[in-house]
Design an enzyme around this catalytic site. Structure first.
Site, PDB file in Angstrom:
ATOM      1  N   LYS A 173       0.848  -1.187   0.000  1.00  0.00           N
ATOM      2  CA  LYS A 173       0.000   0.000   0.000  1.00  0.00           C
ATOM      3  C   LYS A 173       0.884   1.237   0.000  1.00  0.00           C
ATOM      4  CE  LYS A 173      -3.190   2.860   2.495  1.00  0.00           C
ATOM      5  NZ  LYS A 173      -3.687   3.259   3.820  1.00  0.00           N
ATOM      6  N   GLY A 261     -11.425   7.716   6.723  1.00  0.00           N
ATOM      7  CA  GLY A 261     -12.606   8.516   7.001  1.00  0.00           C
ATOM      8  C   GLY A 261     -13.804   7.761   7.515  1.00  0.00           C
TER       9      GLY A 261
END
Length: 330
Positions: A173, A261
């Site tokens: 990632k 988020g």
């Protein structure tokens, strides 16, 4: 009289934590409304012969896998990235937990098959200190090294080169941050790092802005998945711009996963209802009052959102439309 909690044991069955009464594995199988003669059982990574299921006693902390045959043609709803296929669409992080044990329990409860891991210096003053690998087995759960905390392409590339040397990982990632206050991605540096890593044989899943043009540029640069933020990292604000996430999904030819988020289960469901392939989260689980319970909730939310997306939601209308016909009223 109902059994007290002190009489029961904590075990894990097919990735789900549960309480069980003392007894044999056969007793547990029957309590699950299954026939011991029609299942196979693995206990703590060792096959238990079916003929002995009635003699092998359960122990606190046992991890069991119970399987049986299902009819051919039953296609699981899987997703793939860089040629690797997964059944869980939830990826979880490994930061902010009380300890490694709680982290491992949350991963088990979530059903996640991939966890993100930060690359940090070894504590040379205490080489015997516990490590994440002591609690989350990298041979059973895919480790996804990330570049959390990197603010330049060079730092991110260097970090992932070290990660590949340490564990042989090529699926990684990538995140390159623009500033410490918002933790928004620096897309120019992110794009540059993606190109270099892809040319070196890495398979980068890339954290990025919720910009459909930027995500297509990342695909062209070699990203094997794009991971637009729903809101700032660790904010818990939920998906702030559903329109751009939907546009990214519609235009992508690689998996799309909302990253950052998510605050609660409804946020995860929204991501899946928009057609995303998966959701990555850390703080939403780790900072919940009950991280294990929240991990279970997120697992269910991701599954429910995916089912809703596949079913196809009803159209929206400006005015009411009664479920029962108004004609023929008395």
């Amino acid at each position: 009289m109902a059994a007290s909690m002190s009489q029961t044991m904590q075990i894990v069955v097919n990735g789900e934590p549960r309480r069980a009464m003392p007894g044999s594995i056969a007793d547990l199988v029957r309590a699950l409304n299954l026939d011991p003669a029609k299942v196979a059982v693995e206990r703590n990574a060792t096959i238990v012969p079916r003929s002995t299921l009635g003699q092998v006693a359960l122990a606190d902390g046992d991890v069991l896998e119970i399987v049986h045959f299902v009819g051919g043609g039953d296609h699981a709803d899987t997703w793939s990235v860089a040629g690797r296929t997964f059944t869980s669409r939830l990826i979880v992080g490994t930061g902010k937990y009380k300890d490694f044990a709680q982290n491992a329990a949350a991963v088990a409860a979530s059903g996640a098959q991939i966890v993100t891991v930060a690359v940090r210096r070894v504590n040379v003053t205490d080489p015997g200190a516990p490590m994440l690998t002591d609690f989350i087995d990298p041979t059973k759960i895919v480790y996804l090294p990330n570049t959390a905390g990197c603010f330049t392409a060079e730092d991110a590339i260097r970090t992932l080169r070290l990660a590949r040397e340490a564990g042989g990982w090529d699926l990684v990632k990538l995140e390159v941050l623009g500033e410490a206050r918002t933790l928004y991605p620096n897309m120019a540096e992110t794009l540059r790092a993606t190109e270099v890593l892809a040319n070196e044989g890495f398979l980068p899943m890339v954290y990025c802005t919720d910009d459909p043009i930027a995500t297509k540029q990342l695909e062209s640069a070699g990203a094997v998945a794009v991971m637009p933020l729903g809101a700032p990292i660790g904010s818990g604000l939920g998906i702030q711009n559903r329109v751009t996430i939907r546009l990214i999904v519609e235009g992508a030819s690689v998996p799309v996963l909302v990253d950052a988020g998510v605050g609660t289960a409804s946020d995860a469901a929204v991501a899946m209802e928009l057609g995303c392939d998966g959701v990555l989260m850390n703080t939403a689980i780790a900072e919940a009052k009950d991280p294990i319970g929240m991990a279970r909730a997120m697992k269910l939310a991701v599954a429910a959102g995916r089912e809703a997306y596949l079913a196809g939601r009803m159209g929206t209308r400006k005015y009411a439309d009664p479920s029962s016909p108004l004609a023929g009223l008395i």
